[in-house]
Design a protein around this motif. Structure first.
Motif, PDB file in Angstrom:
ATOM      1  N   VAL A  13       0.861  -1.174   0.000  1.00 57.96           N
ATOM      2  CA  VAL A  13       0.000   0.000   0.000  1.00 57.96           C
ATOM      3  C   VAL A  13       0.903   1.231   0.000  1.00 57.96           C
ATOM      4  O   VAL A  13       1.327   1.695   1.052  1.00 57.96           O
ATOM      5  N   PRO A  14       1.231   1.774  -1.186  1.00 57.63           N
ATOM      6  CA  PRO A  14       2.136   2.914  -1.211  1.00 57.63           C
ATOM      7  C   PRO A  14       1.569   4.165  -0.547  1.00 57.63           C
ATOM      8  O   PRO A  14       2.301   4.960   0.024  1.00 57.63           O
ATOM      9  N   PHE A  15       0.239   4.325  -0.595  1.00 60.83           N
ATOM     10  CA  PHE A  15      -0.382   5.499   0.018  1.00 60.83           C
ATOM     11  C   PHE A  15      -1.807   5.170   0.413  1.00 60.83           C
ATOM     12  O   PHE A  15      -2.558   4.583  -0.367  1.00 60.83           O
ATOM     13  N   LEU A  73     -10.713  -0.800   4.846  1.00 62.43           N
ATOM     14  CA  LEU A  73     -10.504  -2.168   4.364  1.00 62.43           C
ATOM     15  C   LEU A  73      -9.317  -2.817   5.066  1.00 62.43           C
ATOM     16  O   LEU A  73      -9.388  -3.984   5.466  1.00 62.43           O
ATOM     17  N   LEU A  74      -8.238  -2.077   5.234  1.00 62.58           N
ATOM     18  CA  LEU A  74      -7.032  -2.634   5.856  1.00 62.58           C
ATOM     19  C   LEU A  74      -7.228  -2.940   7.335  1.00 62.58           C
ATOM     20  O   LEU A  74      -6.431  -3.672   7.924  1.00 62.58           O
ATOM     21  N   PRO A 132       0.474  -9.420   6.398  1.00 65.17           N
ATOM     22  CA  PRO A 132       1.516  -8.388   6.381  1.00 65.17           C
ATOM     23  C   PRO A 132       1.193  -7.254   5.414  1.00 65.17           C
ATOM     24  O   PRO A 132       0.674  -7.478   4.325  1.00 65.17           O
ATOM     25  N   ILE A 133       1.522  -6.031   5.846  1.00 67.11           N
ATOM     26  CA  ILE A 133       1.328  -4.832   5.031  1.00 67.11           C
ATOM     27  C   ILE A 133       2.666  -4.117   4.919  1.00 67.11           C
ATOM     28  O   ILE A 133       3.373  -3.942   5.910  1.00 67.11           O
ATOM     29  N   GLU A 189       1.347  10.604   5.823  1.00 71.35           N
ATOM     30  CA  GLU A 189      -0.036  10.142   5.681  1.00 71.35           C
ATOM     31  C   GLU A 189      -0.192   8.659   6.030  1.00 71.35           C
ATOM     32  O   GLU A 189      -1.273   8.203   6.359  1.00 71.35           O
ATOM     33  N   ASN A 190       0.893   7.907   5.929  1.00 70.50           N
ATOM     34  CA  ASN A 190       0.850   6.472   6.230  1.00 70.50           C
ATOM     35  C   ASN A 190       1.207   6.170   7.681  1.00 70.50           C
ATOM     36  O   ASN A 190       1.333   5.010   8.058  1.00 70.50           O
ATOM     37  N   ALA A 191       1.372   7.208   8.515  1.00 66.25           N
ATOM     38  CA  ALA A 191       1.807   7.022   9.906  1.00 66.25           C
ATOM     39  C   ALA A 191       0.882   6.097  10.693  1.00 66.25           C
ATOM     40  O   ALA A 191       1.359   5.234  11.444  1.00 66.25           O
ATOM     41  N   ALA A 192      -0.425   6.251  10.538  1.00 70.89           N
ATOM     42  CA  ALA A 192      -1.366   5.394  11.273  1.00 70.89           C
ATOM     43  C   ALA A 192      -1.196   3.935  10.851  1.00 70.89           C
ATOM     44  O   ALA A 192      -1.226   3.029  11.682  1.00 70.89           O
ATOM     45  N   LEU A 193      -0.997   3.714   9.577  1.00 74.28           N
ATOM     46  CA  LEU A 193      -0.791   2.362   9.056  1.00 74.28           C
ATOM     47  C   LEU A 193       0.498   1.770   9.637  1.00 74.28           C
ATOM     48  O   LEU A 193       0.536   0.602  10.043  1.00 74.28           O
TER      49      LEU A 193
END
Length: 194
Positions: free
Chosen positions: A135-137, A147-148, A157-158, A165-169
């Motif tokens: 998931v690049p972004f 969804l994630l 695994p992700i 913007e991806n900090a929460a992920l």
């Protein structure tokens, strides 16, 4: 895979479902800065012959799809948010005959348009089929973010890019993608020119 193959409509090489699959997912609106590293990831998938599964919905996903198709051996599973239309076999005849492409849909052919509901069903199927995610972004709070966090994606695994913007992920356990070998050097040179 929790979804039975009997529940799906398919055109192409069904043996691709037995391969380990990495789902490519990217929010529709994304910063241009992710493109280079996302293409490095796609290049790595081509070099290693890894199977990529996606709905190829966002502009970034569509661009990667076109790039992956340039390799005649690249395995691709394309999950549709509508039924498989008869024109698919003609439009992608070469890819299907080479055994490197599989179209999958949970819908009958008479479902000819993508709606929010069919898109949500497609995304859950995609998450079910995937063994891992790239998931690049992801837009925080968007459809992809939800969804994630769904049951279908849980414990898979992700990998993502190191963006604010991806900090929460990343806090939820996603790893940061680092291109291997020469690809890593190319990415570093791009971000730190001498």
């Amino acid at each position: 895979m929790r979804t039975s193959a009997d529940e799906l409509r398919m055109v192409g090489n069904t043996a691709l479902l037995r391969l380990p699959k990495t789902a490519l997912l990217c929010s529709r609106q994304y910063p241009v800065s992710i493109e280079r590293t996302t293409y490095l990831w796609a290049m790595e998938q081509r070099q290693l012959g890894y199977c990529v599964v996606s709905g190829f919905n966002s502009r970034m996903e569509q661009s990667v799809f076109r790039f992956l198709r340039q390799d005649v051996l690249q395995p691709i599973v394309y999950v549709l948010g509508r039924g498989i239309q008869p024109t698919v076999q003609f439009e992608y005849e070469r890819d299907i005959q080479l055994g490197r492409l599989l179209f999958v849909s949970p819908f009958e052919p008479n479902v000819s348009t993508v709606t929010q509901e069919t898109s949500d069903i497609r995304d859950l199927l995609l998450a079910d089929l995937a063994d891992r995610f790239f998931v690049p972004f992801v837009r925080p709070g968007g459809n992809l973010d939800r969804l994630l966090q769904s049951e279908a994606a849980r414990n898979k695994p992700i990998v993502t890019l190191d963006l604010p913007e991806n900090a929460a992920l990343i806090r939820r356990g996603a790893r940061i993608y680092q291109p291997p070998g020469l690809l890593a050097h190319s990415a570093a040179a791009q971000t730190n020119p001498s």
